[in-house]
Design an enzyme around this catalytic site. Structure first.
Site, mmCIF file in Angstrom:
data_model
loop_
_atom_site.group_PDB
_atom_site.id
_atom_site.type_symbol
_atom_site.label_atom_id
_atom_site.label_comp_id
_atom_site.label_asym_id
_atom_site.label_seq_id
_atom_site.Cartn_x
_atom_site.Cartn_y
_atom_site.Cartn_z
ATOM 1 C CG ASP A 265 -1.743 2.122 6.718
ATOM 2 O OD1 ASP A 265 -1.886 3.217 7.293
ATOM 3 O OD2 ASP A 265 -2.005 1.956 5.518
ATOM 4 C CG ASP B 117 -1.725 1.228 1.390
ATOM 5 O OD1 ASP B 117 -2.352 1.638 0.405
ATOM 6 O OD2 ASP B 117 -1.730 1.803 2.493
ATOM 7 C CG ASP C 147 -1.299 7.681 0.749
ATOM 8 O OD1 ASP C 147 -0.775 8.804 0.765
ATOM 9 O OD2 ASP C 147 -1.850 7.196 -0.263
#
Length: 233
Positions: A177, A19, A21
């Site tokens: 996250d 991922d 960001d």
């Protein structure tokens, strides 16, 4: 340190996807700067990076809502649009790789393990950001939120990335996250790893997410790969 391994790893990890960001890159400084530019233009109080950091993975509308929790949908939309316009100006200006990420990428390069990005960020923001970090030529795939008809947690962007890595899905480790990242990994039959260094407000919540690993730092991922390689020899 690897904080948790939820199953006995049998397959070799032959590809890694990130991922963007809150996992690969700490983009919160750029995002919050753009948010404050939008708030200032509308004469609303500014917010701090510390209070907004945990929302950074959830998108521009979530940031607008968090900055003005008592505002209505119309105001949130107006702040969001201002944020997106301002973000084009600051994208890549204040962000950086998370601590230990450069060493992990160097290790992947050394081992010949291909890697790339699957993000819900639009390509018009993703590509300039990756270029600003001098990562464009190192990424074997960069799948943005508008690269397919669907975004995470749908499997379409994940499977496209796997195809471009030229790896079997069960041999790819996907790191994120947010819960949608781990759902996307599980539904795609990839190995899922929780990036605990990212924008997670309460790490205890991650216990309910699907996935195979939880990592405190990118260095823990490097150590896992070393351990897996050693076990295969």
């Amino acid at each position: 340190m690897t904080t948790e391994i939820r199953f006995n790893l049998k397959a070799q990890i032959k590809g890694v996807l990130f991922d963007l960001d809150g996992t690969l890159v700490d983009t919160a400084p750029d995002l919050i700067a753009a948010l404050n530019m939008s708030l200032a233009s509308l004469n609303h109080p500014l917010v701090s990076l510390e209070e907004m950091r945990h929302v950074a993975s959830d998108g521009s509308l979530a940031l607008a809502r968090a900055a003005l929790p008592h505002g209505d949908a119309s105001l949130h939309h107006e702040v969001q649009q201002g944020l997106l316009q301002s973000y084009e100006q600051v994208n890549g200006s204040h962000c950086r790789l998370f601590d230990g990420m450069a060493a992990l990428l160097d290790y992947l390069d050394h081992c010949g393990i291909p890697y790339g990005i699957v993000t819900n960020k639009a390509a018009k923001y993703t590509r300039p950001l990756i270029e600003a970090l001098s990562l464009t030529d190192r990424m074997k795939t960069v799948i943005s939120g508008d690269s397919t008809l669907f975004s995470k947690p749908h499997t379409a962007p994940m499977l496209l990335a796997a195809q471009q890595l030229d790896c079997q899905v069960q041999e790819i480790l996907y790191l994120g996250d947010a819960e949608r990242d781990l759902v996307a990994a599980a539904d795609s039959a990839m190995l899922g790893g929780v990036a605990l260094w990212g924008y997670i407000n309460d790490p205890a919540h991650t216990q309910n997410w699907p996935g195979d690993f939880s990592f405190e730092s990118p260095i823990a991922i490097k150590q896992l790969l070393i351990d897996v390689a050693s076990a295969k020899t």
